[in-house]
Design a protein around this motif. Structure first.
Motif, PDB file in Angstrom:
ATOM      1  N   LYS A  72       9.303  -0.035  10.224  1.00 40.44           N
ATOM      2  CA  LYS A  72      10.431   0.684   9.637  1.00 40.44           C
ATOM      3  C   LYS A  72      10.763   0.089   8.277  1.00 40.44           C
ATOM      4  N   LYS A  73      11.259   0.951   7.386  1.00 41.32           N
ATOM      5  CA  LYS A  73      11.654   0.499   6.060  1.00 41.32           C
ATOM      6  C   LYS A  73      12.904   1.244   5.637  1.00 41.32           C
ATOM      7  N   TYR A 127       6.935   4.293   9.742  1.00 46.62           N
ATOM      8  CA  TYR A 127       5.509   4.514   9.519  1.00 46.62           C
ATOM      9  C   TYR A 127       4.839   4.863  10.843  1.00 46.62           C
ATOM     10  N   ASP A 128       3.593   5.331  10.775  1.00 44.41           N
ATOM     11  CA  ASP A 128       2.863   5.697  11.991  1.00 44.41           C
ATOM     12  C   ASP A 128       2.659   4.504  12.923  1.00 44.41           C
ATOM     13  N   SER A 167       2.853  12.133  14.452  1.00 44.66           N
ATOM     14  CA  SER A 167       4.000  11.309  14.829  1.00 44.66           C
ATOM     15  C   SER A 167       5.280  11.908  14.259  1.00 44.66           C
ATOM     16  N   SER A 168       6.376  11.489  14.804  1.00 43.85           N
ATOM     17  CA  SER A 168       7.673  11.948  14.310  1.00 43.85           C
ATOM     18  C   SER A 168       8.695  10.846  14.520  1.00 43.85           C
ATOM     19  N   GLU A 204       0.847  -1.203   0.000  1.00 45.79           N
ATOM     20  CA  GLU A 204       0.000   0.000   0.000  1.00 45.79           C
ATOM     21  C   GLU A 204       0.882   1.253   0.000  1.00 45.79           C
ATOM     22  N   THR A 205       0.534   2.237  -0.835  1.00 43.74           N
ATOM     23  CA  THR A 205       1.260   3.503  -0.839  1.00 43.74           C
ATOM     24  C   THR A 205       0.640   4.428   0.191  1.00 43.74           C
ATOM     25  N   VAL A 206       1.455   4.879   1.123  1.00 36.57           N
ATOM     26  CA  VAL A 206       1.008   5.760   2.196  1.00 36.57           C
ATOM     27  C   VAL A 206       1.618   7.135   1.951  1.00 36.57           C
ATOM     28  N   THR A 207       0.795   8.177   2.009  1.00 33.26           N
ATOM     29  CA  THR A 207       1.296   9.532   1.782  1.00 33.26           C
ATOM     30  C   THR A 207       1.403  10.287   3.101  1.00 33.26           C
TER      31      THR A 207
END
Length: 117
Positions: A107-108, A102-103, A83-84, A60-63
């Motif tokens: 991690k990627k 990601y939220d 988030s940060s 899934e593409t997350v923006t």
């Protein structure tokens, strides 16, 4: 004599402005970065904002959008979602390496190349 003082003050201020502005180096992160598939993209702008499209492990593409800042090789990302995260970054052989979080805390590792400044 008063005109001479104004001229000296102007010269000092002009000199300091030149010195300070000539020491400024724009961040090498400015610009648009993409991965080899063209699906992941991060745009870092000079005003400290960013836009990102990152592909999750499920495909899934997350923006995201938000703000960014750097200190040495540490990148701080603050997303508009609230988030940060902090990650180390490095540019080697025209590739940007960083780890996206990601939220959901997944991690990627990303390897991106710059397509525009």
């Amino acid at each position: 004599m008063q005109c001479s003082n104004k001229l000296i003050t102007f010269a000092i201020i002009s000199g300091l402005t030149f010195i300070i502005s000539s020491c400024y180096t724009p961040s090498p992160l400015y610009g648009t970065w993409v991965d080899n598939s063209g699906k992941a993209q991060i745009i870092f702008t000079s005003d400290g904002s960013f836009n990102a499209s990152i592909v999750s492990s499920t495909g899934e593409t997350v923006t995201y959008s938000g703000t960014w800042s750097v200190m040495n090789n540490v990148l701080h990302i603050k997303k508009n979602t609230g988030s940060s995260f902090v990650t180390e970054w490095d540019i080697r052989a025209s590739n940007l390496y960083l780890t996206w979080t990601y939220d959901n805390s997944e991690k990627k590792a990303l390897t991106l190349f710059q397509i525009s400044k």
